[in-house]
Write a protein that holds these residues in place. Structure first.
Motif, PDB file in Angstrom:
ATOM      1  N   GLU A 293       1.470   0.220  15.752  1.00 45.33           N
ATOM      2  CA  GLU A 293       1.246   1.452  15.001  1.00 45.33           C
ATOM      3  C   GLU A 293       1.533   2.657  15.879  1.00 45.33           C
ATOM      4  OE1 GLU A 293      -2.161   2.791  11.861  1.00 45.33           O
ATOM      5  OE2 GLU A 293      -2.898   2.207  13.840  1.00 45.33           O
ATOM      6  N   VAL A 294       2.091   3.700  15.288  1.00 49.76           N
ATOM      7  CA  VAL A 294       2.210   4.976  15.979  1.00 49.76           C
ATOM      8  C   VAL A 294       1.383   6.014  15.226  1.00 49.76           C
ATOM      9  CG1 VAL A 294       4.448   4.514  17.023  1.00 49.76           C
ATOM     10  CG2 VAL A 294       4.352   5.600  14.788  1.00 49.76           C
ATOM     11  N   TYR A 319       9.314  13.184   6.776  1.00 47.68           N
ATOM     12  CA  TYR A 319       9.412  12.079   5.815  1.00 47.68           C
ATOM     13  C   TYR A 319      10.471  11.063   6.245  1.00 47.68           C
ATOM     14  CZ  TYR A 319      10.343   9.467   1.567  1.00 47.68           C
ATOM     15  OH  TYR A 319      10.528   8.445   0.671  1.00 47.68           O
ATOM     16  N   GLU A 320      11.654  11.544   6.588  1.00 47.29           N
ATOM     17  CA  GLU A 320      12.742  10.634   6.935  1.00 47.29           C
ATOM     18  C   GLU A 320      12.432   9.844   8.203  1.00 47.29           C
ATOM     19  OE1 GLU A 320      15.266   9.808   5.114  1.00 47.29           O
ATOM     20  OE2 GLU A 320      14.727  11.233   3.538  1.00 47.29           O
ATOM     21  N   LEU A 326       8.485   3.027   9.388  1.00 44.73           N
ATOM     22  CA  LEU A 326       7.911   2.031   8.483  1.00 44.73           C
ATOM     23  C   LEU A 326       8.908   0.916   8.193  1.00 44.73           C
ATOM     24  CD1 LEU A 326       6.205   4.530   5.997  1.00 44.73           C
ATOM     25  CD2 LEU A 326       4.997   2.982   7.542  1.00 44.73           C
ATOM     26  N   ASN A 327      10.170   1.274   8.025  1.00 48.56           N
ATOM     27  CA  ASN A 327      11.208   0.265   7.744  1.00 48.56           C
ATOM     28  C   ASN A 327      11.415  -0.687   8.918  1.00 48.56           C
ATOM     29  OD1 ASN A 327      11.824   0.982   5.096  1.00 48.56           O
ATOM     30  ND2 ASN A 327      13.283   2.563   5.731  1.00 48.56           N
ATOM     31  N   ALA A 328      10.983  -0.259  10.105  1.00 49.93           N
ATOM     32  CA  ALA A 328      11.061  -1.134  11.282  1.00 49.93           C
ATOM     33  C   ALA A 328       9.803  -1.997  11.415  1.00 49.93           C
ATOM     34  CB  ALA A 328      11.259  -0.298  12.539  1.00 49.93           C
ATOM     35  N   ASN A 329       8.972  -2.001  10.371  1.00 53.35           N
ATOM     36  CA  ASN A 329       7.728  -2.792  10.349  1.00 53.35           C
ATOM     37  C   ASN A 329       6.709  -2.306  11.369  1.00 53.35           C
ATOM     38  OD1 ASN A 329       8.711  -4.434   8.270  1.00 53.35           O
ATOM     39  ND2 ASN A 329       9.679  -5.830   9.737  1.00 53.35           N
ATOM     40  N   ILE A 330       6.721  -1.008  11.659  1.00 51.65           N
ATOM     41  CA  ILE A 330       5.697  -0.387  12.502  1.00 51.65           C
ATOM     42  C   ILE A 330       4.815   0.466  11.612  1.00 51.65           C
ATOM     43  CG2 ILE A 330       5.262   1.189  14.412  1.00 51.65           C
ATOM     44  CD1 ILE A 330       8.020   0.424  15.524  1.00 51.65           C
ATOM     45  N   ASN A 331       3.532   0.231  11.672  1.00 45.39           N
ATOM     46  CA  ASN A 331       2.582   1.010  10.871  1.00 45.39           C
ATOM     47  C   ASN A 331       2.487   2.435  11.407  1.00 45.39           C
ATOM     48  OD1 ASN A 331       1.367  -1.296   9.170  1.00 45.39           O
ATOM     49  ND2 ASN A 331       1.153  -2.048  11.257  1.00 45.39           N
ATOM     50  N   VAL A 332       2.103   3.352  10.537  1.00 49.46           N
ATOM     51  CA  VAL A 332       1.992   4.758  10.917  1.00 49.46           C
ATOM     52  C   VAL A 332       0.663   5.326  10.430  1.00 49.46           C
ATOM     53  CG1 VAL A 332       2.969   7.079  10.693  1.00 49.46           C
ATOM     54  CG2 VAL A 332       4.498   5.101  10.823  1.00 49.46           C
ATOM     55  N   LYS A 333       0.001   6.044  11.335  1.00 47.00           N
ATOM     56  CA  LYS A 333      -1.172   6.823  10.960  1.00 47.00           C
ATOM     57  C   LYS A 333      -0.810   8.295  11.114  1.00 47.00           C
ATOM     58  CE  LYS A 333      -6.109   7.522  11.924  1.00 47.00           C
ATOM     59  NZ  LYS A 333      -7.255   7.100  12.770  1.00 47.00           N
ATOM     60  N   GLY A 334      -0.851   9.042  10.013  1.00 46.01           N
ATOM     61  CA  GLY A 334      -0.506  10.451  10.046  1.00 46.01           C
ATOM     62  C   GLY A 334      -1.747  11.317   9.997  1.00 46.01           C
ATOM     63  N   TYR A 335      -1.759  12.357  10.816  1.00 47.86           N
ATOM     64  CA  TYR A 335      -2.891  13.288  10.847  1.00 47.86           C
ATOM     65  C   TYR A 335      -2.532  14.537  10.045  1.00 47.86           C
ATOM     66  CZ  TYR A 335      -4.747  10.369  14.578  1.00 47.86           C
ATOM     67  OH  TYR A 335      -5.233   9.316  15.304  1.00 47.86           O
ATOM     68  N   ALA A 361       6.233   5.344   0.183  1.00 49.99           N
ATOM     69  CA  ALA A 361       7.353   4.787   0.946  1.00 49.99           C
ATOM     70  C   ALA A 361       6.933   3.518   1.683  1.00 49.99           C
ATOM     71  CB  ALA A 361       7.876   5.822   1.944  1.00 49.99           C
ATOM     72  N   SER A 362       5.706   3.504   2.177  1.00 51.53           N
ATOM     73  CA  SER A 362       5.233   2.325   2.925  1.00 51.53           C
ATOM     74  C   SER A 362       5.080   1.108   2.024  1.00 51.53           C
ATOM     75  CB  SER A 362       3.902   2.641   3.607  1.00 51.53           C
ATOM     76  OG  SER A 362       2.837   2.734   2.677  1.00 51.53           O
ATOM     77  N   GLU A 363       4.879   1.334   0.731  1.00 53.20           N
ATOM     78  CA  GLU A 363       4.666   0.223  -0.194  1.00 53.20           C
ATOM     79  C   GLU A 363       5.938  -0.587  -0.413  1.00 53.20           C
ATOM     80  OE1 GLU A 363       3.009   2.288  -3.508  1.00 53.20           O
ATOM     81  OE2 GLU A 363       1.048   2.553  -2.553  1.00 53.20           O
ATOM     82  N   ASN A 364       7.066  -0.030  -0.007  1.00 59.69           N
ATOM     83  CA  ASN A 364       8.336  -0.751  -0.106  1.00 59.69           C
ATOM     84  C   ASN A 364       8.714  -1.420   1.209  1.00 59.69           C
ATOM     85  OD1 ASN A 364       8.797   0.066  -2.828  1.00 59.69           O
ATOM     86  ND2 ASN A 364       9.456   2.079  -2.088  1.00 59.69           N
ATOM     87  N   THR A 365       7.761  -1.462   2.142  1.00 57.54           N
ATOM     88  CA  THR A 365       7.988  -2.086   3.446  1.00 57.54           C
ATOM     89  C   THR A 365       6.857  -3.059   3.739  1.00 57.54           C
ATOM     90  OG1 THR A 365       6.704  -0.523   4.785  1.00 57.54           O
ATOM     91  CG2 THR A 365       8.952   0.123   4.202  1.00 57.54           C
ATOM     92  N   LYS A 366       6.954  -3.744   4.868  1.00 61.14           N
ATOM     93  CA  LYS A 366       5.877  -4.619   5.306  1.00 61.14           C
ATOM     94  C   LYS A 366       4.837  -3.863   6.126  1.00 61.14           C
ATOM     95  CE  LYS A 366       8.771  -8.773   5.422  1.00 61.14           C
ATOM     96  NZ  LYS A 366       9.310  -9.876   6.269  1.00 61.14           N
ATOM     97  N   ALA A 367       5.096  -2.580   6.387  1.00 65.85           N
ATOM     98  CA  ALA A 367       4.191  -1.763   7.192  1.00 65.85           C
ATOM     99  C   ALA A 367       3.277  -0.944   6.277  1.00 65.85           C
ATOM    100  CB  ALA A 367       4.991  -0.840   8.112  1.00 65.85           C
TER     101      ALA A 367
END
Length: 441
Positions: A293-294, A319-320, A326-335, A361-367
């Motif tokens: 995760e980043v 966004y991009e 996310l498409n690289a299967n890395i989770n993201v936590k945004g502040y 956007a994350s719902e279309n990935t594994k992240a």
């Protein structure tokens, strides 16, 4: 006799009624390490982690009878630290430190107390042992009746210029391993000091700290500390880098990949969207080397507000970039942050919209994309704080905002110093709560 009692100061006068995880006080850990290296009898007490109330803390200090009390201070608890100093025996000398001190040392010097106070502006692990031994080799920048102020900056002999040589005794945090959201045992550490960014809401902004330089630890020193963590806590499965600069450039991203290929642990870290803007070809490698995760400080989805708070990049770029992560299967936590000065309803709607679009956007990935959302509060000395002062806007003390406590696990973050936006309180609170509720979807 105890020479020094170091306190990680409390956030509230009363005990918290909620069971939440708290990060270990790494900065105090460095100070404690160097006190022990100098054979100074010292004890580190984390008031937040131990959930101690005001009376228990004062009783602890009286019972330990240290020669010196070392305590950190934050914008959220200046009033509590001041009351602790007032309540303890007058023969105990008090050392006050933390990022905030450089902004409020004159206020500290004006406190109506009889104790001898030493305020340290800057990093304290090298100067505090000499303070305790009464052998400081530099002149203070200020002395009044009961307060002495030292500054540790680029010119000081106590400035830790090469932080790769500054060690942390990991045994101090042997019992402070956290369980992260991926159910892994996780230890925390830092890889840098200082900052290259200039966010208007942050006390660590580059323009506010020109008296110190940004310093980055070497790859070897990071690996050495991780190996020490594994030795002290063999159960550790993940590392969390707490500083903003571990993933600051293409070179540092490659170095991070090399580090975690060697240590063979999962990991999480802070990052800026500009870190990945031209480095998206490295994202798959980041994922393969264990990056779970980043953490990204998005703050606002309004381009108008992003310019006002000196946040690099547009909402569209955010966004991009996050979509690519996310498409690289890395989770993201945004502040995210609501309630900024001059923020209007349209600005808040744009922030909410960006958070929602990233979630979708994350719902279309594994992240997974999740958010941590706050009410803006002006910290002493920051650019926004000074702008509010110039406009003669009343700056109240920072207090808990209980209106936000419907979200579990958030009481340590739910603070307010007033609503500086153009929206009423109920609208502001609704945006914060509804953004956080996206995490429940």
């Amino acid at each position: 006799m105890l020479d020094v009692l170091l306190l990680n100061s409390p956030l509230e006068f009363q005990k918290s009624k909620n069971k939440e995880q708290y990060l270990p006080p790494i900065g105090l850990g460095y100070i404690m390490t160097y006190l022990l290296k100098d054979n100074i009898n010292a004890k580190l007490n984390d008031c937040i982690y131990l959930n101690q109330n005001f009376d228990e803390i004062c009783h602890l200090i009286r019972s330990k009878k240290p020669r010196y009390l070392g305590i950190n201070v934050f914008s959220t608890n200046i009033h509590i630290v001041k009351e602790i100093v007032k309540k303890i025996p007058k023969d105990i000398k008090v050392i006050i430190g933390g990022q905030l001190v450089k902004c409020i040392y004159k206020e500290i010097a004006s406190w109506n107390v009889e104790h001898k106070i030493i305020a340290v502006c800057g990093e304290g692990e090298l100067i505090i042992p000499d303070i305790i031994k009464e052998s400081v080799k530099e002149k203070p920048i200020m002395i009044n009746d009961n307060c002495t102020v030292y500054r540790v900056d680029n010119t000081s002999i106590y400035f830790p210029e090469d932080i790769s040589q500054i060690v942390l005794d990991r045994n101090l945090f042997k019992n402070r391993i956290l369980k992260n959201r991926f159910n892994l045992q996780e230890a925390c550490m830092v890889s840098s000091r200082g900052c290259i960014y200039n966010c208007a809401f942050c006390g660590g902004a580059k323009s506010l700290n020109e008296d110190i330089c940004t310093r980055i630890r070497s790859k070897d020193s990071i690996i050495d500390e991780i190996n020490e963590i594994k030795k002290v806590n063999p159960e550790v499965q993940s590392i969390r880098m707490l500083d903003d600069l571990f993933l600051r450039s293409r070179r540092s991203i490659k170095e991070a990949i090399e580090i975690f290929q060697i240590v063979q642990l999962k990991w999480r870290a802070m990052a800026h969207i500009y870190s990945f803007r031209n480095n998206q070809d490295l994202l798959q490698e980041l994922s393969r080397c264990g990056c779970l995760e980043v953490f990204v400080g998005i703050e606002t989805g309004s381009n108008r507000m992003r310019k006002k708070i000196n946040k690099l990049g547009t909402a569209e770029e955010v966004y991009e970039c996050i979509k690519a992560i996310l498409n690289a299967n890395i989770n993201v936590k945004g502040y995210f942050m609501y309630g900024l000065p001059e923020e209007n309803l349209e600005d808040m709607q744009e922030t909410y919209r960006l958070a929602r679009e990233l979630k979708e956007a994350s719902e279309n990935t594994k992240a997974m994309f999740r958010n941590s959302t706050f009410q803006f509060r002006p910290y002493h000395g920051t650019l926004l704080y000074e702008q509010l002062k110039e406009k003669n806007i009343k700056l109240e003390g920072i207090q808990s905002n209980n209106s936000l406590n419907s979200i579990k696990g958030r009481t340590q973050f739910n603070y307010s110093a007033g609503n500086f936006s153009e929206c009423p309180d109920n609208v502001l609170n609704d945006f914060i709560i509804n953004t956080l509720k996206m995490n429940e979807d």
